[in-house]
Write a protein that holds these residues in place. Structure first.
Motif, PDB file in Angstrom:
ATOM      1  N   PRO A  20       0.806  -1.232   0.000  1.00 53.40           N
ATOM      2  CA  PRO A  20       0.000   0.000   0.000  1.00 53.40           C
ATOM      3  C   PRO A  20       0.831   1.270   0.000  1.00 53.40           C
ATOM      4  N   GLU A  21       2.056   1.194   0.488  1.00 50.38           N
ATOM      5  CA  GLU A  21       2.910   2.379   0.529  1.00 50.38           C
ATOM      6  C   GLU A  21       3.353   2.819  -0.864  1.00 50.38           C
ATOM      7  N   MET A  22       3.114   1.995  -1.870  1.00 50.32           N
ATOM      8  CA  MET A  22       3.503   2.341  -3.234  1.00 50.32           C
ATOM      9  C   MET A  22       2.429   3.128  -3.978  1.00 50.32           C
ATOM     10  N   SER A  23       1.289   3.337  -3.364  1.00 52.80           N
ATOM     11  CA  SER A  23       0.226   4.116  -4.010  1.00 52.80           C
ATOM     12  C   SER A  23       0.713   5.517  -4.330  1.00 52.80           C
ATOM     13  N   GLY A  24       0.439   5.966  -5.549  1.00 48.36           N
ATOM     14  CA  GLY A  24       0.841   7.296  -5.972  1.00 48.36           C
ATOM     15  C   GLY A  24       2.224   7.361  -6.593  1.00 48.36           C
ATOM     16  N   ARG A  25       2.899   6.216  -6.703  1.00 44.24           N
ATOM     17  CA  ARG A  25       4.244   6.211  -7.278  1.00 44.24           C
ATOM     18  C   ARG A  25       4.244   5.667  -8.704  1.00 44.24           C
ATOM     19  N   ASP A  26       5.235   6.088  -9.492  1.00 48.95           N
ATOM     20  CA  ASP A  26       5.388   5.589 -10.853  1.00 48.95           C
ATOM     21  C   ASP A  26       5.870   4.147 -10.824  1.00 48.95           C
ATOM     22  N   LEU A  27       5.260   3.322 -11.670  1.00 46.94           N
ATOM     23  CA  LEU A  27       5.654   1.920 -11.746  1.00 46.94           C
ATOM     24  C   LEU A  27       7.107   1.779 -12.174  1.00 46.94           C
ATOM     25  N   ALA A  28       7.553   2.635 -13.093  1.00 48.89           N
ATOM     26  CA  ALA A  28       8.942   2.560 -13.569  1.00 48.89           C
ATOM     27  C   ALA A  28       9.926   2.785 -12.422  1.00 48.89           C
ATOM     28  N   ASP A  29       9.619   3.718 -11.523  1.00 47.33           N
ATOM     29  CA  ASP A  29      10.499   3.981 -10.383  1.00 47.33           C
ATOM     30  C   ASP A  29      10.521   2.797  -9.421  1.00 47.33           C
ATOM     31  N   ILE A  30       9.364   2.204  -9.201  1.00 45.60           N
ATOM     32  CA  ILE A  30       9.292   1.034  -8.325  1.00 45.60           C
ATOM     33  C   ILE A  30      10.107  -0.113  -8.913  1.00 45.60           C
ATOM     34  N   ALA A  31       9.940  -0.335 -10.228  1.00 43.64           N
ATOM     35  CA  ALA A  31      10.679  -1.405 -10.892  1.00 43.64           C
ATOM     36  C   ALA A  31      12.186  -1.179 -10.798  1.00 43.64           C
ATOM     37  N   ALA A  32      12.621   0.074 -10.938  1.00 39.86           N
ATOM     38  CA  ALA A  32      14.051   0.381 -10.841  1.00 39.86           C
ATOM     39  C   ALA A  32      14.575   0.078  -9.440  1.00 39.86           C
ATOM     40  N   GLU A  33      13.791   0.425  -8.415  1.00 41.19           N
ATOM     41  CA  GLU A  33      14.196   0.137  -7.036  1.00 41.19           C
ATOM     42  C   GLU A  33      14.280  -1.358  -6.781  1.00 41.19           C
ATOM     43  N   TRP A  34      13.340  -2.077  -7.352  1.00 38.65           N
ATOM     44  CA  TRP A  34      13.294  -3.527  -7.138  1.00 38.65           C
ATOM     45  C   TRP A  34      14.197  -4.297  -8.106  1.00 38.65           C
ATOM     46  N   ARG A  35      14.790  -3.576  -9.058  1.00 38.25           N
ATOM     47  CA  ARG A  35      15.690  -4.176 -10.043  1.00 38.25           C
ATOM     48  C   ARG A  35      15.000  -5.308 -10.810  1.00 38.25           C
ATOM     49  N   CYS A  36      13.824  -4.944 -11.325  1.00 36.39           N
ATOM     50  CA  CYS A  36      13.052  -5.909 -12.107  1.00 36.39           C
ATOM     51  C   CYS A  36      12.335  -5.161 -13.222  1.00 36.39           C
ATOM     52  N   SER A  37      11.683  -5.898 -14.105  1.00 34.70           N
ATOM     53  CA  SER A  37      10.903  -5.271 -15.166  1.00 34.70           C
ATOM     54  C   SER A  37       9.634  -4.656 -14.587  1.00 34.70           C
ATOM     55  N   GLN A  38       9.028  -3.749 -15.364  1.00 35.74           N
ATOM     56  CA  GLN A  38       7.756  -3.175 -14.914  1.00 35.74           C
ATOM     57  C   GLN A  38       6.672  -4.253 -14.826  1.00 35.74           C
ATOM     58  N   GLN A  39       6.713  -5.231 -15.725  1.00 34.93           N
ATOM     59  CA  GLN A  39       5.746  -6.323 -15.663  1.00 34.93           C
ATOM     60  C   GLN A  39       5.894  -7.113 -14.367  1.00 34.93           C
ATOM     61  N   ASP A  40       7.134  -7.400 -13.980  1.00 36.20           N
ATOM     62  CA  ASP A  40       7.355  -8.137 -12.732  1.00 36.20           C
ATOM     63  C   ASP A  40       6.953  -7.297 -11.526  1.00 36.20           C
ATOM     64  N   ALA A  41       7.208  -6.001 -11.585  1.00 36.08           N
ATOM     65  CA  ALA A  41       6.788  -5.126 -10.493  1.00 36.08           C
ATOM     66  C   ALA A  41       5.274  -5.128 -10.356  1.00 36.08           C
ATOM     67  N   ALA A  42       4.578  -5.101 -11.491  1.00 35.62           N
ATOM     68  CA  ALA A  42       3.111  -5.141 -11.462  1.00 35.62           C
ATOM     69  C   ALA A  42       2.615  -6.441 -10.837  1.00 35.62           C
ATOM     70  N   ARG A  43       3.292  -7.551 -11.142  1.00 37.40           N
ATOM     71  CA  ARG A  43       2.905  -8.827 -10.533  1.00 37.40           C
ATOM     72  C   ARG A  43       3.065  -8.795  -9.022  1.00 37.40           C
ATOM     73  N   ARG A  44       4.162  -8.221  -8.546  1.00 41.86           N
ATOM     74  CA  ARG A  44       4.402  -8.159  -7.100  1.00 41.86           C
ATOM     75  C   ARG A  44       3.396  -7.248  -6.412  1.00 41.86           C
ATOM     76  N   LEU A  45       2.998  -6.188  -7.076  1.00 39.43           N
ATOM     77  CA  LEU A  45       2.065  -5.225  -6.485  1.00 39.43           C
ATOM     78  C   LEU A  45       0.628  -5.749  -6.444  1.00 39.43           C
ATOM     79  N   SER A  46       0.285  -6.648  -7.355  1.00 36.53           N
ATOM     80  CA  SER A  46      -1.112  -7.090  -7.498  1.00 36.53           C
ATOM     81  C   SER A  46      -1.581  -7.905  -6.288  1.00 36.53           C
ATOM     82  N   PRO A  47      -2.890  -7.807  -5.992  1.00 34.65           N
ATOM     83  CA  PRO A  47      -3.918  -7.008  -6.662  1.00 34.65           C
ATOM     84  C   PRO A  47      -3.691  -5.520  -6.427  1.00 34.65           C
ATOM     85  N   ALA A  48      -3.851  -4.777  -7.518  1.00 32.76           N
ATOM     86  CA  ALA A  48      -3.516  -3.351  -7.479  1.00 32.76           C
ATOM     87  C   ALA A  48      -4.244  -2.626  -8.602  1.00 32.76           C
ATOM     88  N   GLY A  49      -4.132  -1.306  -8.573  1.00 32.91           N
ATOM     89  CA  GLY A  49      -4.723  -0.469  -9.612  1.00 32.91           C
ATOM     90  C   GLY A  49      -3.661   0.381 -10.275  1.00 32.91           C
TER      91      GLY A  49
END
Length: 482
Positions: A314-343
């Motif tokens: 939940p702390e990732m709400s309001g953040r860009d997916l690309a920035d999250i993916a860069a922090e996690w050192r993964c693709s944006q698709q993989d970041a979306a999988r980790r965040l889900s269920p999400a919007g």
């Protein structure tokens, strides 16, 4: 609670009546929940009415948000400030194939999460009449009309929603849809873009939509594809409605993805040509970004994606997916999988297309706001003042009369909302008083829940629900049908 008097005289406002007619100075008398009289300034005796001086203000019908996911919001947040604060007095819910009824559904999959997030008790209404009773008990601040969603019907009737419905499953869906139409639903919606609905073919959709013909209902669709195959999807939508012999509304019309920017030059002429043969409508929101579930299959690195909510993070709400993916050192698709269920909020449209579609005369206005997102798209709080302020006053995309018509009279006519969307004697007293020189949205992608500026008062069924920038406490909305 608000103590709105029984009789109110709104004096000397600039009346824009929701029909597209030129504005005029007028007094408007309200008695109870209806408009009792409209006349030249000074022609109505004050009687025992409370007088509101509307000099310098525009008096218009309450705005009708034709594309919402407010099914559950009116129950859990009945003040509905996100809508009331921008002049919305009636919402149409149950869009995109997603409706809160019929059926008791446990752990519904995305996209039904758009109206529930993680609440497993949301889908508890076996009949629409049960939901209508819950709305009346909740006493929301605005009116709500309901479409019945195809995905909801499919999940409640089918063992495998990844397939076309068989005869028994289709019969069950038809039975439930017919019962909901008898209970006051105004139409049927599909979300053929979504995985819960995508396996349905035209034959299945026609078999359901045709039930609307005898009820005067409307078929509303989030098409199968708003991207590369947008023209094919328009043709499919029109053919479906034609076979069912029902009017159709194309939801949140757009040309999504950079490869399709500019294609409204193709889609709008097709819609216009079809309108000469069929009953066709469409709606749009005044932003170049959309919002829905965060799905790894929909991530395009060329398109900015903002996280609007996440159960896992939940702390990732309001953040860009690309920035999250860069922090996690993964693709944006993989970041979306980790965040889900999400919007997610997807910046996938071109501003020129947005303007072209908004300016098209038959286009209605719908916010498509998602009220349960922790960091929502600003359209939830800003859609209608943005149309009036940015696109009407500042950019001159259309006249004030036309802008109001797109939000009121056109919408009420298209959806069959009797005695709403117009200021005339005998109509319901759903009204907005606003400053046409000042009205503007203030919600942004960074601060998405800021109320709009320039709304003076909002009346719902004759009661003042919003005044001086605040909710009055009045909750006079109701469940409405055709």
């Amino acid at each position: 609670m608000n103590d709105t008097p029984n009789a109110i005289l709104i004096r000397s406002g600039d009346l824009v009546d929701g029909t597209g007619a030129p504005r005029r100075k007028a007094d408007v008398l309200l008695k109870g929940e209806r408009i009792a009289a409209i006349a030249e300034p000074g022609a109505i005796a004050t009687e025992d009415a409370t007088v509101i001086d509307a000099t310098g203000l525009t008096v218009s019908p309450g705005f009708i948000d034709v594309h919402t996911h407010d099914d559950n919001a009116v129950l859990v947040s009945p003040d509905m400030s996100a809508k009331l604060s921008q002049g919305v007095t009636t919402v149409v819910a149950g869009n995109c194939g997603i409706s809160i009824a019929p059926g008791q559904l446990d752990n519904p999959p995305p996209p039904l999460t758009l109206i529930a997030n993680a609440d497993p008790g949301t889908f508890r209404f076996e009949r629409l009449r049960d939901y209508a009773a819950a709305v009346e008990a909740a006493a929301p601040s605005i009116n709500i009309a309901m479409l019945i969603g195809h995905s909801t019907l499919r999940i409640g009737a089918m063992d495998d929603i990844g397939k076309k419905a068989n005869t028994a499953e289709l019969d069950r869906m038809r039975e439930r849809l017919a019962a909901c139409l008898d209970d006051g639903a105004i139409g049927f919606s599909t979300g053929l873009y979504y995985k819960t609905n995508a396996a349905a073919d035209m034959e299945e959709v026609v078999a359901l939509a045709e039930l609307l013909a005898d009820k005067g209902g409307v078929y509303v669709t989030h098409m199968r594809d708003e991207h590369d195959h947008v023209l094919d999807s328009l043709h499919e939508s029109f053919e479906t409605a034609n076979k069912a012999d029902v009017p159709i509304v194309i939801s949140h019309h757009k040309c999504a993805g950079p490869r399709n920017w500019g294609r409204s030059r193709e889609t709008l002429p097709l819609i216009e040509a079809t309108r000469a043969k069929q009953r066709v409508g469409l709606d749009a929101y005044p932003y170049a970004a959309g919002s829905t579930v965060l799905d790894p299959d929909w991530i395009d690195p060329e398109v900015r994606t903002l996280v609007s909510w996440s159960i896992s993070y939940p702390e990732m709400s309001g953040r860009d997916l690309a920035d999250i993916a860069a922090e996690w050192r993964c693709s944006q698709q993989d970041a979306a999988r980790r965040l889900s269920p999400a919007g997610g909020i997807y910046f996938q449209m071109d501003e020129a297309d947005v303007r072209r579609i908004l300016a098209y005369p038959p286009t209605m206005i719908g916010s498509d706001g998602l009220p349960h997102d922790s960091h929502p798209h600003p359209r939830l709080w800003g859609t209608f003042p943005r149309v009036l302020g940015k696109f009407c006053r500042e950019e001159g995309l259309f006249s004030l009369e036309d802008a109001v018509y797109k939000m009121t009279g056109l919408s009420a006519s298209r959806f069959g909302l009797t005695d709403r969307g117009v200021v005339r004697e005998g109509a319901y007293a759903d009204l907005v008083l606003f400053d046409a020189d000042e009205i503007i949205d203030r919600a942004t992608f960074e601060e998405p829940t800021r109320p709009a500026h320039g709304i003076d008062r909002v009346f719902v069924n004759g009661k003042i629900g919003w005044q001086a920038g605040a909710h009055t406490g009045a909750r006079s909305g109701r469940f409405v049908s055709r």
